[in-house]
Design a protein around this motif. Structure first.
Motif, PDB file in Angstrom:
ATOM      1  N   ASN A 240      -4.899   2.244  -3.362  1.00 40.02           N
ATOM      2  CA  ASN A 240      -5.067   1.033  -2.552  1.00 40.02           C
ATOM      3  C   ASN A 240      -4.361   1.147  -1.200  1.00 40.02           C
ATOM      4  O   ASN A 240      -3.345   1.826  -1.075  1.00 40.02           O
ATOM      5  CB  ASN A 240      -4.500  -0.179  -3.286  1.00 40.02           C
ATOM      6  N   SER A 241      -4.900   0.419  -0.239  1.00 41.95           N
ATOM      7  CA  SER A 241      -4.301   0.394   1.108  1.00 41.95           C
ATOM      8  C   SER A 241      -4.885  -0.766   1.895  1.00 41.95           C
ATOM      9  O   SER A 241      -6.070  -1.076   1.758  1.00 41.95           O
ATOM     10  CB  SER A 241      -4.629   1.701   1.836  1.00 41.95           C
ATOM     11  N   THR A 242      -4.066  -1.361   2.720  1.00 41.46           N
ATOM     12  CA  THR A 242      -4.566  -2.300   3.735  1.00 41.46           C
ATOM     13  C   THR A 242      -4.265  -1.744   5.123  1.00 41.46           C
ATOM     14  O   THR A 242      -5.174  -1.485   5.924  1.00 41.46           O
ATOM     15  CB  THR A 242      -3.914  -3.686   3.569  1.00 41.46           C
ATOM     16  N   ARG A 243      -2.945  -1.535   5.402  1.00 39.21           N
ATOM     17  CA  ARG A 243      -2.538  -1.112   6.738  1.00 39.21           C
ATOM     18  C   ARG A 243      -3.152   0.237   7.149  1.00 39.21           C
ATOM     19  O   ARG A 243      -3.758   0.362   8.219  1.00 39.21           O
ATOM     20  CB  ARG A 243      -0.999  -0.943   6.800  1.00 39.21           C
ATOM     21  N   THR A 244      -2.960   1.244   6.304  1.00 42.48           N
ATOM     22  CA  THR A 244      -3.349   2.604   6.700  1.00 42.48           C
ATOM     23  C   THR A 244      -4.866   2.687   6.872  1.00 42.48           C
ATOM     24  O   THR A 244      -5.373   3.200   7.870  1.00 42.48           O
ATOM     25  CB  THR A 244      -2.874   3.611   5.635  1.00 42.48           C
TER      26      THR A 244
ATOM     27  N   ARG B   2      -6.266   9.396   1.256  1.00 45.44           N
ATOM     28  CA  ARG B   2      -5.117   8.911   0.471  1.00 45.44           C
ATOM     29  C   ARG B   2      -5.404   9.235  -0.991  1.00 45.44           C
ATOM     30  O   ARG B   2      -6.492   8.949  -1.500  1.00 45.44           O
ATOM     31  CB  ARG B   2      -4.908   7.408   0.636  1.00 45.44           C
TER      32      ARG B   2
ATOM     33  N   HIS C  36       3.832  10.760   3.504  1.00 49.28           N
ATOM     34  CA  HIS C  36       3.058   9.755   4.244  1.00 49.28           C
ATOM     35  C   HIS C  36       3.371   9.970   5.732  1.00 49.28           C
ATOM     36  O   HIS C  36       4.033   9.160   6.389  1.00 49.28           O
ATOM     37  CB  HIS C  36       3.460   8.363   3.781  1.00 49.28           C
TER      38      HIS C  36
ATOM     39  N   GLN D 194       2.682   7.278   8.567  1.00 49.82           N
ATOM     40  CA  GLN D 194       3.593   6.126   8.566  1.00 49.82           C
ATOM     41  C   GLN D 194       4.915   6.518   9.233  1.00 49.82           C
ATOM     42  O   GLN D 194       5.485   5.741  10.006  1.00 49.82           O
ATOM     43  CB  GLN D 194       3.846   5.644   7.129  1.00 49.82           C
TER      44      GLN D 194
ATOM     45  N   PRO E 187       7.906  -0.445   5.956  1.00 49.31           N
ATOM     46  CA  PRO E 187       6.551   0.082   6.180  1.00 49.31           C
ATOM     47  C   PRO E 187       5.455  -0.830   5.645  1.00 49.31           C
ATOM     48  O   PRO E 187       4.294  -0.695   6.023  1.00 49.31           O
ATOM     49  CB  PRO E 187       6.557   1.415   5.414  1.00 49.31           C
ATOM     50  N   GLY E 188       5.833  -1.765   4.772  1.00 45.76           N
ATOM     51  CA  GLY E 188       4.860  -2.648   4.161  1.00 45.76           C
ATOM     52  C   GLY E 188       4.055  -1.919   3.087  1.00 45.76           C
ATOM     53  O   GLY E 188       4.019  -0.687   3.072  1.00 45.76           O
ATOM     54  N   PRO E 189       3.412  -2.651   2.216  1.00 51.56           N
ATOM     55  CA  PRO E 189       3.532  -4.098   2.077  1.00 51.56           C
ATOM     56  C   PRO E 189       4.909  -4.455   1.518  1.00 51.56           C
ATOM     57  O   PRO E 189       5.462  -3.696   0.735  1.00 51.56           O
ATOM     58  CB  PRO E 189       2.427  -4.452   1.067  1.00 51.56           C
TER      59      PRO E 189
HETATM   60  N1   CP Z   1       2.476   1.276   4.733  1.00 52.97           N
HETATM   61  C1   CP Z   1       1.316   1.519   4.079  1.00 52.97           C
HETATM   62  O1   CP Z   1       0.959   2.664   3.790  1.00 52.97           O
HETATM   63  O2   CP Z   1       0.604   0.390   3.777  1.00 52.97           O
HETATM   64  P1   CP Z   1      -0.788   0.375   3.014  1.00 52.97           P
HETATM   65  O3   CP Z   1      -0.527   0.855   1.596  1.00 52.97           O
HETATM   66  O4   CP Z   1      -1.244  -1.063   3.060  1.00 52.97           O
HETATM   67  O5   CP Z   1      -1.723   1.311   3.703  1.00 52.97           O
END
Ligand code: CP
Length: 286
Positions: free
Chosen positions: A47-51, A100, A126, A129, A244-246
């Motif tokens: 899962n990912s949102t930002r990347t 990823r 990563h 990031q 780095p989130g989330p």
């Molecule tokens: N920081 C980071 O990798 O966030 P995501 O998992 O939302 O991509």
């Protein structure tokens, strides 16, 4: 060039990427025809949102065409390997893949003409990031060299910690890491709040619940190991908070601190697009 691990990159390359991201930051919403008519695939097996979305926005700002691979509806479900999936994309004219994956060992089997970018693998790496975080520090302080940075939290499960240690150290920062005793084999000699007055930046890490066998008690975590307002006031007046989130609100960071003026958390998100534009340009034009 591929971008798989920070340690594959020279300091000059890291600095070039900081400069290129700085250049893009002068007009952050502009588009550039740098990758016009080039096809890039994103393959996210975790899962990912930002990347995922920042890579997609970055690619579109450079006028590339982006294809999103969905593992669940793909021929991976019929047993096609990752290597053969990439060879298939390559045969269709896709020039780069952003991947990823849960398994860091994938990289050793992926020797391809196509350009590869690591969007986070396993608990080991990563790199993009880490480059974003270095750029965020560079933008705020005007330098990375000489900064004192502490990375605090679930370090044994954090690919961000590994890549940040490599990246910040290579750029001349001093990096201290602190793992709460519940994640560490050895009890640390001091509590991390003793580090706070010396720091320029405090980088918090998410408790990676999905990678733990046992449930981590979230209520007690903040009080014992998280950034509370009381601990925040032990930082020097110039020091900043990063994540780095989330983030788990109220676990590794007190909720009210997420949007504090000295929190760079959303600068990191914003810089995700700029640094990933710089990375795509560098990788695809190499
Ligand atoms: N920081 C980071 O990798 O966030 P995501 O998992 O939302 O991509």
């Amino acid at each position: 060039m591929n971008l798989i691990r920070i340690n594959d990159l020279s300091r000059d390359t890291l600095e070039d990427l900081l400069q290129q991201a700085s250049f893009f930051s002068k007009s952050p919403l502009s588009t550039h025809s740098i990758l016009k008519n080039q096809f890039i695939a994103t393959l996210f097996f975790e899962n990912s949102t930002r990347t995922r979305f920042s890579f997609e926005i970055a690619a579109r700002r450079l006028q590339a065409e982006v294809l999103n691979f969905d593992a669940d509806s793909s021929s991976e479900k019929k047993g096609e390997s990752l290597y053969d999936t990439l060879k298939t994309f390559e045969a269709m004219g896709v020039e780069a893949a952003i991947i990823r994956h849960q398994d860091e060992s994938i990289w050793q089997d992926l020797q391809l003409p196509m350009k590869l970018i690591n969007a986070g693998t396993g608990i080991q790496s990563h790199p993009t990031q880490a480059l974003i975080d270095a750029f965020t520090l560079y933008q705020h302080f005007g330098k990375v060299e000489g900064l004192k940075v502490a990375i605090v939290g679930d370090i044994p499960h954090s690919r961000v910690a590994v890549s940040n240690r490599e990246c910040l150290t290579k750029l001349g920062a001093t990096v201290t890491e602190w793992t709460p005793p519940l994640f560490a084999d050895d009890k640390p000699s001091q509590h991390w709040e003793e580090l706070l007055p010396e720091l320029d930046a405090l980088m918090l890490l998410r408790v990676q619940h999905e990678r733990h066998q046992q449930t981590v008690g979230v209520e007690s975590y903040l009080q014992q190991y998280g950034l509370t307002s009381e601990r925040f006031h032990k930082l020097a007046a110039h020091a900043v908070i990063m994540h780095p989130g989330p983030f788990n609100r109220g676990v590794e960071i007190e909720s009210s601190l997420c949007y504090h003026p000295r929190s760079l958390i959303f600068n990191q998100v914003q810089n995700g697009v700029l640094m990933r534009m710089a990375i795509l340009k560098k990788v695809l034009q190499s």
